[in-house]
Design an enzyme around this catalytic site. Structure first.
Site, PDB file in Angstrom:
ATOM      1  N   TYR A 123      42.510  33.197  46.383  1.00  0.00           N
ATOM      2  CA  TYR A 123      42.904  31.968  45.710  1.00  0.00           C
ATOM      3  C   TYR A 123      42.920  30.861  46.771  1.00  0.00           C
ATOM      4  CZ  TYR A 123      45.623  28.387  43.513  1.00  0.00           C
ATOM      5  OH  TYR A 123      46.042  27.185  43.034  1.00  0.00           O
ATOM      6  N   ASP A 195      47.831  40.469  46.863  1.00  0.00           N
ATOM      7  CA  ASP A 195      48.031  39.622  45.697  1.00  0.00           C
ATOM      8  C   ASP A 195      47.455  40.387  44.506  1.00  0.00           C
ATOM      9  OD1 ASP A 195      47.719  37.802  43.609  1.00  0.00           O
ATOM     10  OD2 ASP A 195      47.342  36.110  44.937  1.00  0.00           O
ATOM     11  N   LYS A 220      50.231  34.023  35.423  1.00  0.00           N
ATOM     12  CA  LYS A 220      49.012  34.554  34.814  1.00  0.00           C
ATOM     13  C   LYS A 220      49.336  35.720  33.871  1.00  0.00           C
ATOM     14  CE  LYS A 220      46.951  31.413  37.282  1.00  0.00           C
ATOM     15  NZ  LYS A 220      47.588  31.195  38.535  1.00  0.00           N
TER      16      LYS A 220
END
Ligand code: PLP
Length: 402
Positions: A123, A195, A220
Site C-alpha cells: 500500500y 499486512d 476493508k
C-alpha cells in the site's frame, strides 16, 4: 453508597472449541457485562475515578485501561478481543485507521540505526513511510521482490530489525510465502510483520504460519460495509504491550462508535468473504479469456506465479484482482468511465464492487521509479469484488469493454 459500575477489562474466552463462524459471531461478547445482546457503545472520552488513589493508580498502568478513551474503552476492548480471536492471536489493539496501525506498529519496532526489509509492492502509504519518513530518522529500508523468499535472506544486514510484507500485494496480487519468510526471520532473530488486509483472516492467518504479528486496514474486509475507517494490530500479548504506549502517544485510537461498527461488520466476515472469493474467481476467469484483456492477475488462476503458494496458505483466493486492458492507460481510463454498476472509487473489501486505476490514484503519491520497482504499471486496473450477482458484474464489464 456509590453503586456505579466500572466496566471490567475482560480476558479472552478460554478455548471453546467453536468453529470460525461461531467465534466470529460471539468473540468479544465476553466483555459485555450487560444483558444487551449487542455490546453497548461507551461514547465517552473519560471515566471517573473512585478516589484520588485510584486515579493515580490507573495513570501508572502500562496497558489499556478504562481511564480515558485514548488509553482504552470497553466498546473498543470488545472489538480487540474479536480481532485477536479471528487472527488466532493472544491480543490486539484497534486503531483509527490502517495507516495509524501500520505506522504505530513499525515505530514500536525500529529506532535510529536499524534496517528494515520490505516488499517492493505495498500500500503506497506504507511505501512512503519506509522510503521517505523513516530515512531522516536513521532507519533504512531495502525493498525486495516479495515472491522470492531467498530475496529476504539476501537483503538482511546485521542491523535488520524488521521484515514487512503484504500478501496478496496491493495492487499487483504478488504472493509472499509467509511460512518460508517466517522461517528465515526466525533463524536470524528478526521480527516479521504482515499486512493481512487483502487476504483477510478468513482466507489467511499469518500468525498461524509463523509470522510474529499482523496489521490491518480494518476499513476493508473486517469492516466490510464501506462506512468506517479503522485499523488493527494483532500479535502476542508481549508485543501488544510493546505497541500500546506508542498508540497512547501517537493517539491513533478509534472512536467508540467506529469500534462498534467494525465489530458489527466482523461478525459476517466469513459469509462475505466466501462469496467474494467465489465471485472474484468467476470474474477473473471471464477477464482472463476476454480478447481485450492482456493480463489478469488473480492468485486463483492456475497460471498466476503465486498460485501454488496461495493454494497452500489461503483458504480462498480473495476478492481482489487486477488486470491490464489492451491499449494501456487510455483504454483503461475509457473502461472505468464506461462502467455503470461497478463504482469508480478507491478502497476495497466492502459489499459493493469498486474499480480504480492505481497509478493515477492509490499509488500516485509514489514516484514513477517507486511504482516501477513494485510493478505497478500505468495500464493496471484494480477491482474489489463485492456481493452483487457475479453475472451483473460480468455484464457491466462486458458492456464497458465493448
Ligand atoms: N494497507 C493496505 C493493504 C491498504 O490497502 C490500505 C488502504 O487502502 C492501508 C493499509 C491503509 O489503510 P487506511 O486507509 O485504513 O488507513
Amino acid at each position: 453508597m456509590d453503586d456505579r459500575r466500572r466496566p471490567p477489562i475482560a480476558e479472552p474466552q478460554a478455548n471453546t472449541g467453536w468453529g470460525p463462524s461461531t467465534r466470529l459471531v460471539h468473540a468479544g461478547l465476553e466483555s459485555n457485562d450487560t444483558t444487551a445482546i449487542s455490546v453497548p457503545i461507551y461514547q465517552t472520552s473519560t471515566f471517573s475515578f473512585d478516589n484520588a488513589a485510584h486515579g493515580a493508580e490507573l495513570c501508572q498502568q502500562t496497558g489499556p485501561s478504562h481511564l480515558y478513551t485514548r488509553w482504552g474503552n470497553p466498546t473498543t476492548h470488545a472489538l480487540e478481543l474479536a480481532l485477536a480471536d479471528v487472527e488466532g492471536a493472544e491480543a490486539a489493539l484497534a486503531f483509527s485507521s490502517g495507516m495509524a496501525a501500520g505506522v504505530t506498529a513499525v515505530m514500536a519496532m525500529v529506532a535510529s540505526g536499524d534496517h528494515v526489509v520490505a516488499a517492493n509492492c505495498l500500500y503506497a502509504g506504507m511505501t512512503e513511510l519506509f522510503d521517505h519518513v523513516l530515512p531522516p530518522l536513521g532507519v533504512e529500508t531495502t525493498f525486495i521482490d516479495p515472491a522470492v523468499p531467498d530475496a529476504f535472506e539476501q537483503a538482511l544486514r546485521p542491523n535488520t530489525k524488521l521484515i514487512y510484507v503484504e500478501t496478496p500485494a496491493n495492487p499487483t496480487l504478488a504472493i509472499t510465502d509467509l511460512a518460508a519468510v517466517a522461517e528465515i526471520a526466525r533463524r536470524h532473530g528478526i521480527f516479521t510483520l504482515a499486512d493481512n488486509t487483502w487476504a483477510s483472516p478468513w482466507n489467511t492467518r499469518p500468525i498461524e504460519l509463523g509470522i510474529d504479528a499482523v496489521i490491518h486496514s480494518a476499513t476493508k474486509y473486517l469492516g466490510g460495509h464501506t462506512d468506517v475507517i479503522a485499523g488493527a494490530a494483532v500479535g502476542s500479548r508481549e508485543w501488544i504491550n510493546q505497541v500500546w504506549p506508542y498508540l497512547k502517544i501517537f493517539g491513533g485510537c478509534p472512536s467508540p462508535h467506529d469500534a462498534w461498527l467494525l465489530h458489527r461488520g466482523m461478525r459476517t466476515l466469513g459469509l462475505r468473504v466466501d462469496r467474494q472469493n467465489a465471485s472474484a474467481m468467476e470474474i477473473a476467469k471471464f477477464l482472463d479469456q476476454h480478447p481485450k484483456i492482456e493480463t489478469t492477475f488473480y492468485p486463483g488462476l492456475p497460471d498466476h506465479p503465486g498460485h501454488a503458494v496461495a493454494k497452500r496458505q489461503m483458504q480462498g483466493f480473495g476478492g481482489m484482482l487486477s488486470f491490464e486492458v489492451a491499449g494501456g492507460l487510455e483504454a483503461g481510463r475509457q473502461l472505468l468511465d464506461s462502467l455503470r454498476l461497478i463504482i469508480h472509487a478507491v478502497s476495497l473489501g466492502g459489499v459493493e464492487t469498486l474499480a480504480v486505476h492505481p497509478a493515477s490514484t492509490t499509488h500516485s503519491p509514489l514516484t514513477p521509479e517507486e511504482r516501477r520497482r513494485g510493478n505497478v504499471t500505468e495500464g493496471l486496473i484494480r477491482m474489489s469484488i463485492g456481493l452483487e450477482e457475479p453475472q451483473d458484474l460480468i455484464a457491466d464489464l462486458e458492456q464497458a469493454l465493448a
